[in-house]
Design an enzyme around this catalytic site. Structure first.
Site, PDB file in Angstrom:
ATOM      1  N   GLU A  63      11.570 -24.074  22.299  1.00 40.87           N
ATOM      2  CA  GLU A  63      10.816 -23.322  23.308  1.00 40.87           C
ATOM      3  C   GLU A  63       9.684 -22.549  22.651  1.00 40.87           C
ATOM      4  O   GLU A  63       9.906 -21.762  21.731  1.00 40.87           O
ATOM      5  CB  GLU A  63      11.722 -22.353  24.068  1.00 40.87           C
ATOM      6  CG  GLU A  63      10.951 -21.563  25.116  1.00 40.87           C
ATOM      7  CD  GLU A  63      11.764 -20.504  25.833  1.00 40.87           C
ATOM      8  OE1 GLU A  63      11.152 -19.627  26.464  1.00 40.87           O
ATOM      9  OE2 GLU A  63      13.007 -20.543  25.746  1.00 40.87           O
TER      10      GLU A  63
ATOM     11  N   HIS B 214      22.639 -22.746  22.278  1.00 44.20           N
ATOM     12  CA  HIS B 214      21.565 -21.804  22.599  1.00 44.20           C
ATOM     13  C   HIS B 214      21.359 -20.815  21.456  1.00 44.20           C
ATOM     14  O   HIS B 214      22.206 -19.962  21.201  1.00 44.20           O
ATOM     15  CB  HIS B 214      21.950 -21.052  23.877  1.00 44.20           C
ATOM     16  CG  HIS B 214      20.916 -20.109  24.383  1.00 44.20           C
ATOM     17  ND1 HIS B 214      21.169 -18.776  24.569  1.00 44.20           N
ATOM     18  CD2 HIS B 214      19.624 -20.313  24.755  1.00 44.20           C
ATOM     19  CE1 HIS B 214      20.093 -18.179  25.046  1.00 44.20           C
ATOM     20  NE2 HIS B 214      19.131 -19.092  25.162  1.00 44.20           N
TER      21      HIS B 214
ATOM     22  N   HIS C  80      13.397 -14.979  19.054  1.00 44.66           N
ATOM     23  CA  HIS C  80      13.200 -14.900  20.494  1.00 44.66           C
ATOM     24  C   HIS C  80      12.245 -13.785  20.891  1.00 44.66           C
ATOM     25  O   HIS C  80      11.258 -14.010  21.604  1.00 44.66           O
ATOM     26  CB  HIS C  80      14.536 -14.701  21.206  1.00 44.66           C
ATOM     27  CG  HIS C  80      14.415 -14.578  22.693  1.00 44.66           C
ATOM     28  ND1 HIS C  80      14.184 -13.370  23.324  1.00 44.66           N
ATOM     29  CD2 HIS C  80      14.473 -15.503  23.680  1.00 44.66           C
ATOM     30  CE1 HIS C  80      14.110 -13.563  24.625  1.00 44.66           C
ATOM     31  NE2 HIS C  80      14.284 -14.851  24.876  1.00 44.66           N
TER      32      HIS C  80
ATOM     33  N   ASP D 223      13.876 -20.806  19.908  1.00 43.48           N
ATOM     34  CA  ASP D 223      12.581 -20.276  20.325  1.00 43.48           C
ATOM     35  C   ASP D 223      11.712 -20.185  19.080  1.00 43.48           C
ATOM     36  O   ASP D 223      12.217 -19.909  17.981  1.00 43.48           O
ATOM     37  CB  ASP D 223      12.739 -18.878  20.918  1.00 43.48           C
ATOM     38  CG  ASP D 223      13.759 -18.840  22.038  1.00 43.48           C
ATOM     39  OD1 ASP D 223      13.457 -19.368  23.120  1.00 43.48           O
ATOM     40  OD2 ASP D 223      14.857 -18.286  21.830  1.00 43.48           O
TER      41      ASP D 223
ATOM     42  N   GLU E  72      19.104 -25.509  20.334  1.00 49.07           N
ATOM     43  CA  GLU E  72      17.958 -24.916  21.022  1.00 49.07           C
ATOM     44  C   GLU E  72      17.428 -23.765  20.195  1.00 49.07           C
ATOM     45  O   GLU E  72      18.195 -23.019  19.585  1.00 49.07           O
ATOM     46  CB  GLU E  72      18.384 -24.417  22.406  1.00 49.07           C
ATOM     47  CG  GLU E  72      17.269 -23.841  23.262  1.00 49.07           C
ATOM     48  CD  GLU E  72      17.031 -22.345  23.078  1.00 49.07           C
ATOM     49  OE1 GLU E  72      16.017 -21.837  23.598  1.00 49.07           O
ATOM     50  OE2 GLU E  72      17.856 -21.671  22.406  1.00 49.07           O
TER      51      GLU E  72
END
Length: 260
Positions: free
Chosen positions: A121, A6, A48, A35, A33
């Site tokens: 994301e 993450h 993020h 953003d 992962e």
């Protein structure tokens, strides 16, 4: 069960920096992962928050700044603010601490010696709306990652954003993120049959029936953020296929997969 870092190995390293992702790769993760947000001059960067106060100690907003402006900032100092006082600390490679572009992250993955999956994301709402997804799909095409078998999947809390990706790149896997269980009855009627669902760990804990309902609909679950042995046990009971964690080394060790 796939172990996905993450924002990189973000428990021990500054999130979304190349250093955090390199640490995760060295730990043996299955995936990364991130953003993504769009800069004023059209670059996708791994950040993020909409503003930079937390991770770069700046009042700037990502969408109003050029990549060159972001390159002037230190995105790692906040994680260890006393580092300058530690005479025994090793010298840092500043290239590992700067803003990370999505292109650089994908290049790092493409050059790695084994398959690494990437969960991207897209953050909404944003001033650029659908341009984020269009730029993302353009980049995936540059790497050949818009084809069947791609290591990339796109995630969002925005159903509309995922619809855009589906239209532009129908072979890319999609993950509908979920943090409000009351939205599931509506979402289950509109998301694609092959879409994955990404509920938050705390949401699953507070709503014990939700995980079973998602599984009953035939959707794989990718759960965030799984950081403890108890979290992992819950995911195993629910048949979760990927756990997204700040502590990839710990989770791999708990699963008996620490091969370092």
């Amino acid at each position: 069960m796939q172990v996905v870092a993450h924002r990189g190995a973000s428990h021990d390293n500054a999130e979304h920096t190349l250093g955090a992702y390199v640490a995760a790769l060295e730990a043996g993760v299955d995936g990364l992962e991130c953003d993504v947000r769009l800069t004023a001059d059209g670059h996708l960067v791994c950040v993020h928050d909409r503003d930079l106060r937390r991770t770069a100690q700046s009042r700037g907003v990502v969408s109003t700044l050029d990549l060159a402006d972001l390159n002037e900032l230190d995105f790692a100092a906040w994680k260890n603010p006393w580092a300058d006082l530690d005479d025994e600390a090793p010298d840092r490679d500043e290239s590992l601490d700067r803003v990370l572009t999505l292109r650089k992250l994908l290049e790092t993955v493409a050059d790695f010696d084994r398959r690494i999956e990437v969960a991207i994301e897209t953050k909404h709402p944003t001033r650029y709306a659908g341009l984020v997804e269009r730029r993302l799909v353009e980049m995936l095409r540059d790497f050949g990652y818009d084809a069947p078998g791609s290591p990339v999947r796109v995630m969002s809390f925005s159903f509309t954003a995922l619809q855009r990706v589906e239209r532009l790149a129908p072979d890319v896997r999609l993950v509908q993120l979920l943090d409000k269980p009351q939205l599931w009855p509506a979402l289950r009627r509109v998301i694609g049959p092959h879409w994955l669902v990404g509920p938050g760990l705390q949401t699953l804990r507070e709503n014990p029936k939700l995980g079973r309902k998602i599984a009953k609909r035939g959707h794989e679950m990718h759960v965030w953020t799984v950081n403890t042995a108890d979290d992992l046990e819950l995911c195993e009971r629910l048949g979760v296929t990927a756990v997204i964690t700040d502590r990839p080394s710990f989770i791999l060790e708990t699963l008996g997969r620490d091969y370092r």
